[in-house]
Design a protein around this motif. Structure first.
Motif, PDB file in Angstrom:
ATOM      1  N   LEU A 187      -4.480   9.619   7.295  1.00 20.18           N
ATOM      2  CA  LEU A 187      -3.883   8.768   6.257  1.00 20.18           C
ATOM      3  C   LEU A 187      -4.895   8.545   5.149  1.00 20.18           C
ATOM      4  O   LEU A 187      -6.029   8.142   5.405  1.00 20.18           O
ATOM      5  CB  LEU A 187      -3.512   7.393   6.840  1.00 20.18           C
ATOM      6  CG  LEU A 187      -2.091   7.214   7.316  1.00 20.18           C
ATOM      7  CD1 LEU A 187      -1.961   7.790   8.705  1.00 20.18           C
ATOM      8  CD2 LEU A 187      -1.727   5.740   7.340  1.00 20.18           C
ATOM      9  N   LEU A 197       3.763   7.132   3.257  1.00 14.29           N
ATOM     10  CA  LEU A 197       3.965   5.907   4.023  1.00 14.29           C
ATOM     11  C   LEU A 197       3.627   4.698   3.169  1.00 14.29           C
ATOM     12  O   LEU A 197       2.586   4.653   2.516  1.00 14.29           O
ATOM     13  CB  LEU A 197       3.073   5.912   5.269  1.00 14.29           C
ATOM     14  CG  LEU A 197       3.442   6.929   6.337  1.00 14.29           C
ATOM     15  CD1 LEU A 197       2.299   7.129   7.320  1.00 14.29           C
ATOM     16  CD2 LEU A 197       4.693   6.482   7.089  1.00 14.29           C
ATOM     17  N   PHE A 226       4.169  -1.042   8.516  1.00 12.39           N
ATOM     18  CA  PHE A 226       4.508   0.223   7.874  1.00 12.39           C
ATOM     19  C   PHE A 226       6.013   0.465   7.824  1.00 12.39           C
ATOM     20  O   PHE A 226       6.761   0.081   8.723  1.00 12.39           O
ATOM     21  CB  PHE A 226       3.855   1.386   8.622  1.00 12.39           C
ATOM     22  CG  PHE A 226       2.395   1.535   8.308  1.00 12.39           C
ATOM     23  CD1 PHE A 226       1.456   0.716   8.901  1.00 12.39           C
ATOM     24  CD2 PHE A 226       1.958   2.492   7.403  1.00 12.39           C
ATOM     25  CE1 PHE A 226       0.103   0.834   8.604  1.00 12.39           C
ATOM     26  CE2 PHE A 226       0.612   2.631   7.101  1.00 12.39           C
ATOM     27  CZ  PHE A 226      -0.320   1.791   7.700  1.00 12.39           C
ATOM     28  N   GLY A 227       6.424   1.158   6.768  1.00 12.90           N
ATOM     29  CA  GLY A 227       7.770   1.669   6.686  1.00 12.90           C
ATOM     30  C   GLY A 227       7.900   2.960   7.490  1.00 12.90           C
ATOM     31  O   GLY A 227       6.916   3.462   8.039  1.00 12.90           O
ATOM     32  N   PRO A 228       9.108   3.529   7.557  1.00 14.38           N
ATOM     33  CA  PRO A 228       9.350   4.713   8.384  1.00 14.38           C
ATOM     34  C   PRO A 228       8.828   6.011   7.775  1.00 14.38           C
ATOM     35  O   PRO A 228       8.763   7.033   8.460  1.00 14.38           O
ATOM     36  CB  PRO A 228      10.871   4.758   8.496  1.00 14.38           C
ATOM     37  CG  PRO A 228      11.355   4.075   7.260  1.00 14.38           C
ATOM     38  CD  PRO A 228      10.347   3.016   6.952  1.00 14.38           C
ATOM     39  N   GLY A 229       8.451   5.981   6.489  1.00  9.89           N
ATOM     40  CA  GLY A 229       7.911   7.175   5.858  1.00  9.89           C
ATOM     41  C   GLY A 229       8.974   7.964   5.100  1.00  9.89           C
ATOM     42  O   GLY A 229      10.166   7.924   5.421  1.00  9.89           O
ATOM     43  N   PHE A 265       0.839  -1.198   0.000  1.00  8.71           N
ATOM     44  CA  PHE A 265       0.000   0.000   0.000  1.00  8.71           C
ATOM     45  C   PHE A 265       0.876   1.251   0.000  1.00  8.71           C
ATOM     46  O   PHE A 265       1.950   1.267   0.605  1.00  8.71           O
ATOM     47  CB  PHE A 265      -0.864   0.038   1.274  1.00  8.71           C
ATOM     48  CG  PHE A 265      -1.686  -1.198   1.515  1.00  8.71           C
ATOM     49  CD1 PHE A 265      -1.120  -2.323   2.118  1.00  8.71           C
ATOM     50  CD2 PHE A 265      -3.024  -1.234   1.174  1.00  8.71           C
ATOM     51  CE1 PHE A 265      -1.869  -3.459   2.366  1.00  8.71           C
ATOM     52  CE2 PHE A 265      -3.786  -2.371   1.420  1.00  8.71           C
ATOM     53  CZ  PHE A 265      -3.208  -3.479   1.999  1.00  8.71           C
ATOM     54  N   GLN A 321       0.050  11.175   4.294  1.00 11.84           N
ATOM     55  CA  GLN A 321      -0.470  11.630   5.582  1.00 11.84           C
ATOM     56  C   GLN A 321      -0.275  13.135   5.690  1.00 11.84           C
ATOM     57  O   GLN A 321       0.858  13.625   5.585  1.00 11.84           O
ATOM     58  CB  GLN A 321       0.250  10.919   6.730  1.00 11.84           C
ATOM     59  CG  GLN A 321      -0.332  11.237   8.092  1.00 11.84           C
ATOM     60  CD  GLN A 321       0.340  10.441   9.206  1.00 11.84           C
ATOM     61  OE1 GLN A 321       1.513  10.105   9.114  1.00 11.84           O
ATOM     62  NE2 GLN A 321      -0.411  10.139  10.250  1.00 11.84           N
ATOM     63  N   MET A 355       3.908  13.605   3.846  1.00 21.21           N
ATOM     64  CA  MET A 355       4.571  12.402   4.347  1.00 21.21           C
ATOM     65  C   MET A 355       3.965  11.225   3.598  1.00 21.21           C
ATOM     66  O   MET A 355       2.726  11.068   3.591  1.00 21.21           O
ATOM     67  CB  MET A 355       4.358  12.258   5.845  1.00 21.21           C
ATOM     68  CG  MET A 355       4.804  10.918   6.403  1.00 21.21           C
ATOM     69  SD  MET A 355       6.592  10.715   6.427  1.00 21.21           S
ATOM     70  CE  MET A 355       6.897  11.047   8.169  1.00 21.21           C
ATOM     71  N   TYR A 412       0.263   5.311   1.126  1.00 19.54           N
ATOM     72  CA  TYR A 412      -0.580   6.328   1.742  1.00 19.54           C
ATOM     73  C   TYR A 412       0.165   7.654   1.729  1.00 19.54           C
ATOM     74  O   TYR A 412       1.390   7.695   1.709  1.00 19.54           O
ATOM     75  CB  TYR A 412      -0.853   6.009   3.216  1.00 19.54           C
ATOM     76  CG  TYR A 412      -1.605   4.736   3.507  1.00 19.54           C
ATOM     77  CD1 TYR A 412      -0.929   3.527   3.690  1.00 19.54           C
ATOM     78  CD2 TYR A 412      -2.987   4.741   3.657  1.00 19.54           C
ATOM     79  CE1 TYR A 412      -1.623   2.356   3.994  1.00 19.54           C
ATOM     80  CE2 TYR A 412      -3.688   3.577   3.970  1.00 19.54           C
ATOM     81  CZ  TYR A 412      -2.991   2.395   4.136  1.00 19.54           C
ATOM     82  OH  TYR A 412      -3.673   1.241   4.448  1.00 19.54           O
ATOM     83  N   LEU A 459      -5.359   6.604   1.345  1.00 24.99           N
ATOM     84  CA  LEU A 459      -4.799   5.568   0.482  1.00 24.99           C
ATOM     85  C   LEU A 459      -4.679   6.083  -0.948  1.00 24.99           C
ATOM     86  O   LEU A 459      -5.660   6.562  -1.528  1.00 24.99           O
ATOM     87  CB  LEU A 459      -5.682   4.321   0.524  1.00 24.99           C
ATOM     88  CG  LEU A 459      -5.222   3.121  -0.300  1.00 24.99           C
ATOM     89  CD1 LEU A 459      -3.902   2.580   0.238  1.00 24.99           C
ATOM     90  CD2 LEU A 459      -6.293   2.039  -0.303  1.00 24.99           C
TER      91      LEU A 459
END
Lengths: 115, 112
Positions: free
Chosen positions: A43, A90, A106-109, A33, A37, A88, A35, A45
């Motif tokens: 958040l 994500l 989730f990854g760190p963004g 996914f 933010q 941001m 997203y 999608l």
């Protein structure tokens, strides 16, 4: 542990540039996914993918495209970056064994600024 | 269309207090409800997942409940600590595609 990595933590680009955001997961997850933010909007999608070369639009796909050539990698592409795409970003992945137990990792963004 | 709302948007409490965060959703046809934690400038970390057939889940000092009929979930944090300071997001899994719909989050500050 599941690990989701994103290619950059911070990115500064100019209006009109083509921007690539990369996401890699190491747990053989089916779903991935993207997203964005934003303060006050939460958040949202952009796109998701449920298999290699498969993709589906999320709530705000305009101005974005995605690519999933390999199972572990999901790329978000800003075809012509605009200032309203400063945000941001994500990335997340999930195994998708069951609709009731599936959770996203989730990854760190990536904090993207478009000047 | 499913909508998820979290109240309050921000909360500040002294260390040691027990507290409750609220989440409501408009469509009770859900697969699960999840609570995530987000530290400033970071990604989200999954805290608890409640399947639609369950009423609650517990992990350490955290307890999450789900009432599908009323469209509500609560996250209870016992004996809060400064390290609990973060934004807490709830999300509803309401389709069979693995997509989640997120609330806007509650930002918690626990003061020493």
């Amino acid at each position: 542990d599941v690990k989701v990595t994103q290619s950059s933590r911070y990115l500064v680009k100019r209006t009109g540039e083509k921007v690539f955001l990369e996401c890699v997961q190491d747990m053989d997850h089916e779903n991935m996914f993207w997203y964005r933010q934003d303060p006050g909007l939460g958040l949202r999608l952009i796109y998701f993918s449920y298999d290699v070369k498969m993709k589906e639009k999320g709530d705000i796909p305009e101005g974005y495209s995605v690519s999933r050539e390999k199972k572990e990698r999901f790329s978000l592409i800003l075809e012509s970056a605009s200032t309203n795409q400063t945000s941001m970003y994500l990335c997340a992945s999930s195994l998708w064994e069951s609709s009731s137990t599936d959770t996203q990792y989730f990854g760190p963004g990536t904090r993207l600024t478009v000047l | 269309k499913q909508e998820v709302t979290q109240i309050p948007a921000a909360l500040s409490v002294p260390e040691g207090e027990n507290l409750v965060l609220n989440c409501s959703f408009t469509d009770s046809a859900i697969y699960n409800l999840q609570w995530f934690r987000q530290d400033p400038g970071k990604g989200l970390t999954s805290l608890l997942l409640i399947q639609s057939s369950q009423r609650e889940q517990t992990s350490g000092r955290l307890n999450a409940s789900l009432d599908k009929s009323s469209g509500r979930s609560t996250l209870y944090i016992a004996a809060s600590q400064p390290g609990d300071s973060a934004t807490y997001l709830c999300a509803v899994g309401s389709g069979n595609t693995g997509k989640l719909i997120f609330g806007q989050g509650t930002t918690l500050q626990v003061k020493p």
